[in-house]
Design a protein around this motif. Sequence first.
Motif, mmCIF file in Angstrom:
data_model
loop_
_atom_site.group_PDB
_atom_site.id
_atom_site.type_symbol
_atom_site.label_atom_id
_atom_site.label_comp_id
_atom_site.label_asym_id
_atom_site.label_seq_id
_atom_site.Cartn_x
_atom_site.Cartn_y
_atom_site.Cartn_z
ATOM 1 N N TYR A 22 16.632 -1.132 38.961
ATOM 2 C CA TYR A 22 17.017 -2.535 38.806
ATOM 3 C C TYR A 22 18.286 -2.681 37.975
ATOM 4 N N PHE A 23 18.484 -1.812 37.004
ATOM 5 C CA PHE A 23 19.722 -1.848 36.223
ATOM 6 C C PHE A 23 20.924 -1.548 37.114
ATOM 7 N N THR A 24 20.787 -0.595 38.017
ATOM 8 C CA THR A 24 21.879 -0.252 38.925
ATOM 9 C C THR A 24 22.195 -1.418 39.859
ATOM 10 N N LEU A 25 21.170 -2.092 40.346
ATOM 11 C CA LEU A 25 21.407 -3.274 41.182
ATOM 12 C C LEU A 25 22.088 -4.381 40.386
ATOM 13 N N MET A 26 21.670 -4.567 39.146
ATOM 14 C CA MET A 26 22.283 -5.597 38.322
ATOM 15 C C MET A 26 23.746 -5.268 38.030
ATOM 16 N N MET A 27 24.051 -4.006 37.808
ATOM 17 C CA MET A 27 25.441 -3.616 37.576
ATOM 18 C C MET A 27 26.303 -3.875 38.807
ATOM 19 N N ALA A 28 25.751 -3.656 40.000
ATOM 20 C CA ALA A 28 26.488 -3.943 41.227
ATOM 21 C C ALA A 28 26.808 -5.435 41.304
ATOM 22 N N LEU A 29 25.852 -6.272 40.936
ATOM 23 C CA LEU A 29 26.090 -7.721 40.942
ATOM 24 C C LEU A 29 27.119 -8.117 39.885
ATOM 25 N N ILE A 30 27.109 -7.436 38.758
ATOM 26 C CA ILE A 30 28.095 -7.718 37.714
ATOM 27 C C ILE A 30 29.495 -7.341 38.190
ATOM 28 N N TYR A 31 29.632 -6.213 38.885
ATOM 29 C CA TYR A 31 30.939 -5.834 39.433
ATOM 30 C C TYR A 31 31.435 -6.880 40.423
ATOM 31 N N MET A 32 30.544 -7.353 41.297
ATOM 32 C CA MET A 32 30.944 -8.379 42.256
ATOM 33 C C MET A 32 31.323 -9.681 41.543
ATOM 34 N N GLY A 33 30.550 -10.041 40.523
ATOM 35 C CA GLY A 33 30.863 -11.244 39.756
ATOM 36 C C GLY A 33 32.190 -11.132 39.021
ATOM 37 N N LEU A 34 32.482 -9.973 38.497
ATOM 38 C CA LEU A 34 33.764 -9.758 37.825
ATOM 39 C C LEU A 34 34.913 -9.866 38.817
ATOM 40 N N GLY A 35 34.697 -9.357 40.028
ATOM 41 C CA GLY A 35 35.719 -9.483 41.058
ATOM 42 C C GLY A 35 35.983 -10.927 41.421
ATOM 43 N N VAL A 36 34.927 -11.720 41.528
ATOM 44 C CA VAL A 36 35.090 -13.148 41.821
ATOM 45 C C VAL A 36 35.781 -13.841 40.652
ATOM 46 N N LEU A 37 35.421 -13.474 39.440
ATOM 47 C CA LEU A 37 36.047 -14.056 38.254
ATOM 48 C C LEU A 37 37.550 -13.768 38.221
#
Length: 85
Positions: A22-37
Amino acid sequence: MLNRSTTEERLNSKSPQRLVQYFTLMMALIYMGLGVLMWLPMANVFALPTTARRVLGVVFIFYGIIRFARTYRQHFQRNNPRDAR
């Protein structure tokens, strides 16, 4: 007598592995969110030119998507013996 688990049973439990999944999935979402930011106009916090910010944002989004798909396939997709052909 108490029904206690042995040290070997506790060490082989899957709860830490589940946490990592679940941490790895959350990190993937954080990378995508940072890209959108990086694409948002208020992203001048990063002090990069607009073109560089957008290119970096695309890289973060694609990396997040690839990481999410790989993690999902590796940890959450059920293995079906018929699909191995």
